[in-house]
Design an enzyme around this catalytic site. Sequence first.
Site, PDB file in Angstrom:
ATOM      1  N   SER A  18       0.862  -1.155  -0.048  1.00 53.17           N
ATOM      2  CA  SER A  18      -0.019   0.084   0.039  1.00 53.17           C
ATOM      3  C   SER A  18       0.932   1.211  -0.007  1.00 53.17           C
ATOM      4  CB  SER A  18      -0.907   0.059   1.083  1.00 53.17           C
ATOM      5  OG  SER A  18      -0.243   0.255   2.353  1.00 53.17           O
ATOM      6  N   LYS A  25       1.417   4.200   7.258  1.00 52.23           N
ATOM      7  CA  LYS A  25       0.576   5.112   6.244  1.00 52.23           C
ATOM      8  C   LYS A  25       1.229   6.365   6.238  1.00 52.23           C
ATOM      9  CE  LYS A  25      -2.457   1.984   4.942  1.00 52.23           C
ATOM     10  NZ  LYS A  25      -1.609   0.638   5.287  1.00 52.23           N
TER      11      LYS A  25
END
Length: 196
Positions: free
Chosen positions: A120, A157
């Site tokens: 991701s 993230k």
Amino acid sequence: MNKISAKQQRILDYISAFSLEHGYPPSVREIGAEMGLRSPSTVHAHLKKLQDAGYLEPNDHKSRALTPVRGPSMMPRVPILGRVTAGMPILAVEEHVGYVPYEPAAHGGAYYALRIRGDSMTGAGILDDDLVIVRQDTEARSGDIVIALLEDEATCKTLSLTQDGVWLLPENPSYPPINGEGCQILGVVKAVYREY
């Protein structure tokens, strides 16, 4: 510094690695065992040559102990504490599994490394199986790549602080943003280390 033999370089590397890992240098007996040298006097002779060449210096705090003079073989290292996802969050598991070199760790602050699982964060240059070097911190700015804990699950993230709240953004369009309200920041990613 004067030239040293290949065996003396191996001894120096061993002393450096041992000192970084344990916080003190190895004994003559430990050096001998590691290098396959049975005679302590042979080890002492190599240590004397390393000291005369400027690679080792006496340790003021320990009698008879020699420590490496700071150089390439004394690169600071940070512990690898397990893995974290760059995908959907997974259970945070802390397991000390080795070390990775990182020079800025010498200038203070608590650092550790985590192995990335998932894709991701590929848009930020963080690939599956990379190691990220993390500065331990509970605060981060919007735009920082962070390690965040959501309940008992950790993820890597990009932090986004907006009027709409706290968001943990992937750097891959295949993944949705995660609502980060109530998340705990464990640290800020400062570097990526790729083993090839």
